[in-house]
Write a protein that holds these residues in place. Structure first.
Motif, PDB file in Angstrom:
ATOM      1  N   ASP A  49     -25.731  29.206  88.385  1.00 54.76           N
ATOM      2  CA  ASP A  49     -26.366  28.434  87.319  1.00 54.76           C
ATOM      3  C   ASP A  49     -25.435  28.721  86.194  1.00 54.76           C
ATOM      4  OD1 ASP A  49     -27.910  27.368  85.058  1.00 54.76           O
ATOM      5  OD2 ASP A  49     -29.516  28.704  85.332  1.00 54.76           O
ATOM      6  N   THR A  50     -24.705  27.804  85.565  1.00 55.84           N
ATOM      7  CA  THR A  50     -23.809  27.934  84.631  1.00 55.84           C
ATOM      8  C   THR A  50     -24.215  27.501  83.329  1.00 55.84           C
ATOM      9  OG1 THR A  50     -22.656  25.518  85.025  1.00 55.84           O
ATOM     10  CG2 THR A  50     -21.566  27.605  86.130  1.00 55.84           C
ATOM     11  N   ALA A  51     -25.593  27.186  83.090  1.00 55.36           N
ATOM     12  CA  ALA A  51     -26.298  26.593  82.098  1.00 55.36           C
ATOM     13  C   ALA A  51     -26.405  27.469  80.859  1.00 55.36           C
ATOM     14  CB  ALA A  51     -27.301  25.629  82.163  1.00 55.36           C
ATOM     15  N   THR A  52     -26.360  28.741  81.221  1.00 57.43           N
ATOM     16  CA  THR A  52     -26.809  29.837  80.197  1.00 57.43           C
ATOM     17  C   THR A  52     -25.975  31.127  80.435  1.00 57.43           C
ATOM     18  OG1 THR A  52     -28.389  30.855  81.592  1.00 57.43           O
ATOM     19  CG2 THR A  52     -29.349  29.049  80.109  1.00 57.43           C
ATOM     20  N   GLY A  53     -25.429  31.641  79.392  1.00 57.48           N
ATOM     21  CA  GLY A  53     -24.784  32.820  79.301  1.00 57.48           C
ATOM     22  C   GLY A  53     -23.120  32.406  79.433  1.00 57.48           C
ATOM     23  N   THR A  54     -22.429  33.581  79.299  1.00 55.09           N
ATOM     24  CA  THR A  54     -20.942  33.332  79.428  1.00 55.09           C
ATOM     25  C   THR A  54     -20.591  33.311  80.970  1.00 55.09           C
ATOM     26  OG1 THR A  54     -20.824  34.621  77.522  1.00 55.09           O
ATOM     27  CG2 THR A  54     -18.845  34.412  79.001  1.00 55.09           C
ATOM     28  N   SER A  55     -19.864  32.259  81.237  1.00 54.99           N
ATOM     29  CA  SER A  55     -19.373  32.234  82.828  1.00 54.99           C
ATOM     30  C   SER A  55     -18.562  33.277  82.975  1.00 54.99           C
ATOM     31  CB  SER A  55     -18.682  30.653  83.022  1.00 54.99           C
ATOM     32  OG  SER A  55     -19.524  29.683  82.902  1.00 54.99           O
TER      33      SER A  55
END
Length: 212
Positions: A49-55
């Motif tokens: 899930d790349t929608a939230t937080g720092t990748s």
């Protein structure tokens, strides 16, 4: 990304189920690009899930011998396997970069292996062939990140040069996250050379932990 660097764009997105030799499987969105400065066919594996937080991002240089054939002379295959699982757990991207042999190509890498068998380390062997110790340039990687909308990231690496180059290219590297050390009797000399010569953050027998 530096304003002087040409913009790359997404070419294709396709979802592919991945399965590794140990049975671990995961689904990745594989992304290709138009306009990469070096003209190479680099790809991005978007995981989790790349929608939230720092990748969390791993820049992984292609290693046919290690990634595909499981060669124990390096730690590339185990690092790729580790990176895919860790990034899938938190969300992020593996940039799979077509930079065989730290940028010297497959045949030259195998020539360097032959020289290593005579006693040279991995960097000395490249120089003996008239090639750079490390010929990798990460401009295309910065282009790929920008095309994916990633301007800030945590970088999964033991190599301080990767973070340094990305920062010079205008990418915000918030944190460098070390990978595990995948030492075997066959690659221990190789790992020692990386820690001693290019300050990789690796702890090995006879070495202290080096911070880059």
């Amino acid at each position: 990304m530096s304003t002087s660097t040409p913009t790359a764009t997404v070419r294709t997105r396709v979802r592919i189920p991945l399965r590794f030799a140990d049975g671990y499987s995961v689904s990745a969105e594989v992304v290709t690009f138009h306009g990469l400065v070096d003209g190479a066919e680099h790809i991005a594996l978007v995981l989790g899930d790349t929608a939230t937080g720092t990748s969390l991002v791993r820049m992984h240089s292609e290693c046919l011998t290690g990634d595909v054939f499981g060669s124990a002379r390096c730690d590339c295959g185990p690092q790729l396997r580790e990176a895919v699982q860790r990034i899938d757990e938190v969300g992020g991207v593996v940039l799979y970069l077509r930079q065989e042999g730290r940028g010297i190509g497959l045949y030259n890498k195998l020539d360097a292996y032959a020289l290593q068998d005579t006693g040279l380390d991995t960097y000395q062997a490249n120089l003996a062939l008239g090639l750079p110790e490390d010929g990798r340039d990460y401009t295309a990687a910065a282009q790929m990140l920008a095309a994916l909308g990633i301007t800030e990231l945590n970088l999964l690496t033991n190599n301080p040069d990767k973070a340094g180059q990305l920062r010079e290219l205008g990418v915000t590297v918030t944190e460098t996250v070390p990978t595990s050390v995948h030492a075997t009797p066959d690659n221990l000399r190789y790992l020692h050379a990386k820690a001693e010569h290019t300050q990789h953050t690796i702890t090995l027998p006879g070495l202290t932990s080096l911070v880059g």
